[in-house]
Design a protein around this motif. Structure first.
Motif, short mmCIF file in Angstrom:
data_model
loop_
_atom_site.label_atom_id
_atom_site.label_comp_id
_atom_site.label_asym_id
_atom_site.label_seq_id
_atom_site.Cartn_x
_atom_site.Cartn_y
_atom_site.Cartn_z
N MET A 1 0.83 -1.20 0.00
CA MET A 1 0.00 0.00 0.00
C MET A 1 0.87 1.26 0.00
O MET A 1 0.59 2.21 -0.73
N ALA A 2 1.96 1.27 0.77
CA ALA A 2 2.85 2.42 0.79
C ALA A 2 3.51 2.61 -0.58
O ALA A 2 3.67 3.75 -1.04
N GLN A 3 3.84 1.52 -1.24
CA GLN A 3 4.46 1.60 -2.56
C GLN A 3 3.47 2.20 -3.58
O GLN A 3 3.84 3.07 -4.37
N LYS A 4 2.23 1.77 -3.55
CA LYS A 4 1.23 2.30 -4.48
C LYS A 4 0.94 3.77 -4.19
O LYS A 4 0.80 4.57 -5.11
N LEU A 5 0.85 4.14 -2.93
CA LEU A 5 0.60 5.54 -2.59
C LEU A 5 1.78 6.42 -2.98
O LEU A 5 1.59 7.56 -3.42
N GLN A 6 2.99 5.90 -2.84
CA GLN A 6 4.16 6.67 -3.22
C GLN A 6 4.16 6.93 -4.73
O GLN A 6 4.45 8.03 -5.18
N LYS A 7 3.82 5.91 -5.53
CA LYS A 7 3.74 6.09 -6.97
C LYS A 7 2.66 7.10 -7.33
O LYS A 7 2.83 7.90 -8.23
N ASN B 1 5.19 12.12 -12.14
CA ASN B 1 5.66 13.30 -12.85
C ASN B 1 4.46 14.14 -13.26
O ASN B 1 3.38 13.66 -13.50
N GLY B 2 4.68 15.42 -13.42
CA GLY B 2 3.59 16.31 -13.76
C GLY B 2 2.71 16.61 -12.56
O GLY B 2 1.54 16.91 -12.70
N ASN B 3 3.29 16.54 -11.40
CA ASN B 3 2.54 16.75 -10.18
C ASN B 3 2.55 18.23 -9.78
O ASN B 3 2.38 18.57 -8.64
N GLY B 4 2.80 19.11 -10.75
CA GLY B 4 2.85 20.52 -10.44
C GLY B 4 4.22 20.96 -9.99
O GLY B 4 4.39 22.09 -9.57
#
Length: 111
Positions: A25-31, A36-39
Protein backbone atom coordinates in the motif's frame (compact mmCIF):
# COMPACT_ATOMS: atom_id res chain seq x y z
CA UNK A 1 2.55 -25.34 25.44
CA UNK A 2 0.32 -26.61 22.65
CA UNK A 3 -1.86 -23.49 22.92
CA UNK A 4 1.27 -21.27 22.48
CA UNK A 5 2.28 -23.10 19.28
CA UNK A 6 -1.26 -22.86 17.87
CA UNK A 7 -1.34 -19.10 18.54
CA UNK A 8 2.10 -18.77 16.99
CA UNK A 9 1.04 -20.67 13.85
CA UNK A 10 -2.03 -18.42 13.49
CA UNK A 11 -0.59 -15.02 14.41
CA UNK A 12 2.81 -15.23 12.70
CA UNK A 13 1.39 -15.53 9.14
CA UNK A 14 -1.22 -12.88 10.01
CA UNK A 15 1.48 -10.42 11.11
CA UNK A 16 3.59 -11.21 8.03
CA UNK A 17 0.57 -10.60 5.76
CA UNK A 18 -0.13 -7.28 7.47
CA UNK A 19 3.49 -6.17 7.00
CA UNK A 20 3.45 -7.21 3.34
CA UNK A 21 0.12 -5.45 2.76
CA UNK A 22 1.26 -2.22 4.37
CA UNK A 23 4.45 -2.20 2.25
CA UNK A 24 2.44 -2.75 -0.95
CA UNK A 25 0.00 0.00 0.00
CA UNK A 26 2.85 2.42 0.79
CA UNK A 27 4.46 1.60 -2.56
CA UNK A 28 1.23 2.30 -4.48
CA UNK A 29 0.60 5.54 -2.59
CA UNK A 30 4.16 6.67 -3.22
CA UNK A 31 3.74 6.09 -6.97
CA UNK A 32 0.44 7.97 -6.91
CA UNK A 33 1.74 11.04 -5.09
CA UNK A 34 5.20 11.18 -6.68
CA UNK A 35 4.07 10.96 -10.31
CA UNK A 36 5.66 13.30 -12.85
CA UNK A 37 3.59 16.31 -13.76
CA UNK A 38 2.54 16.75 -10.18
CA UNK A 39 2.85 20.52 -10.44
CA UNK A 40 6.55 20.46 -9.64
CA UNK A 41 8.80 22.87 -11.45
CA UNK A 42 12.02 20.91 -10.85
CA UNK A 43 12.68 17.55 -12.51
CA UNK A 44 15.83 15.42 -12.31
CA UNK A 45 16.56 14.35 -15.89
CA UNK A 46 19.82 12.40 -15.60
CA UNK A 47 22.64 11.60 -13.16
CA UNK A 48 26.19 10.42 -13.72
CA UNK A 49 28.58 9.26 -11.00
CA UNK A 50 32.08 10.59 -11.60
CA UNK A 51 33.56 9.27 -8.36
CA UNK A 52 32.17 8.14 -5.00
CA UNK A 53 31.96 11.78 -3.90
CA UNK A 54 31.14 13.55 -7.18
CA UNK A 55 28.06 13.46 -9.43
CA UNK A 56 26.91 15.28 -12.51
CA UNK A 57 23.19 16.09 -12.58
CA UNK A 58 20.96 17.41 -15.32
CA UNK A 59 18.03 19.26 -13.78
CA UNK A 60 15.06 20.59 -15.76
CA UNK A 61 13.66 23.82 -14.36
CA UNK A 62 11.03 25.97 -16.14
CA UNK A 63 11.97 24.85 -19.65
CA UNK A 64 15.73 25.01 -19.04
CA UNK A 65 18.20 22.18 -18.44
CA UNK A 66 20.90 22.96 -15.92
CA UNK A 67 24.09 20.89 -15.61
CA UNK A 68 25.16 20.74 -11.95
CA UNK A 69 28.19 19.17 -10.29
CA UNK A 70 27.81 17.95 -6.71
CA UNK A 71 30.59 17.02 -4.33
CA UNK A 72 31.76 17.42 -0.77
CA UNK A 73 32.10 21.18 -1.19
CA UNK A 74 28.52 21.60 -2.40
CA UNK A 75 26.80 22.17 -5.73
CA UNK A 76 28.19 24.09 -8.70
CA UNK A 77 26.24 25.12 -11.80
CA UNK A 78 28.31 24.22 -14.86
CA UNK A 79 26.06 24.97 -17.85
CA UNK A 80 22.53 25.87 -18.87
CA UNK A 81 20.62 25.16 -22.08
CA UNK A 82 17.04 25.10 -23.36
CA UNK A 83 15.19 21.87 -22.52
CA UNK A 84 15.27 19.14 -25.17
CA UNK A 85 12.06 18.30 -26.95
CA UNK A 86 11.10 14.68 -26.36
CA UNK A 87 10.25 12.87 -29.59
CA UNK A 88 7.45 10.32 -29.56
CA UNK A 89 8.75 6.76 -29.53
CA UNK A 90 7.58 6.08 -33.11
CA UNK A 91 9.61 9.00 -34.46
CA UNK A 92 12.65 7.88 -32.48
CA UNK A 93 12.51 4.35 -33.85
CA UNK A 94 12.21 5.60 -37.45
CA UNK A 95 15.15 7.96 -36.97
CA UNK A 96 17.20 5.23 -35.33
CA UNK A 97 16.54 2.72 -38.12
CA UNK A 98 17.68 5.09 -40.86
CA UNK A 99 21.35 4.57 -40.03
CA UNK A 100 23.36 1.37 -40.61
CA UNK A 101 22.48 -1.50 -38.34
CA UNK A 102 24.91 -2.99 -35.85
CA UNK A 103 25.81 -5.99 -38.06
CA UNK A 104 26.81 -3.69 -40.94
CA UNK A 105 28.96 -1.65 -38.59
CA UNK A 106 30.74 -4.78 -37.36
CA UNK A 107 31.37 -5.94 -40.93
CA UNK A 108 32.99 -2.60 -41.75
CA UNK A 109 35.19 -2.77 -38.66
CA UNK A 110 36.33 -6.36 -39.40
CA UNK A 111 37.52 -5.48 -42.93
Amino acid sequence: MVWYIVKLLILLPLIAAMIWGSLRMAQKLQKKFMANGNGRSVKLVETLMLSPTQKLLVIEFHGREILVSTGRQGMTRLAEAPARVNLPEDDFEETFREGPDFAQTLRRIDK
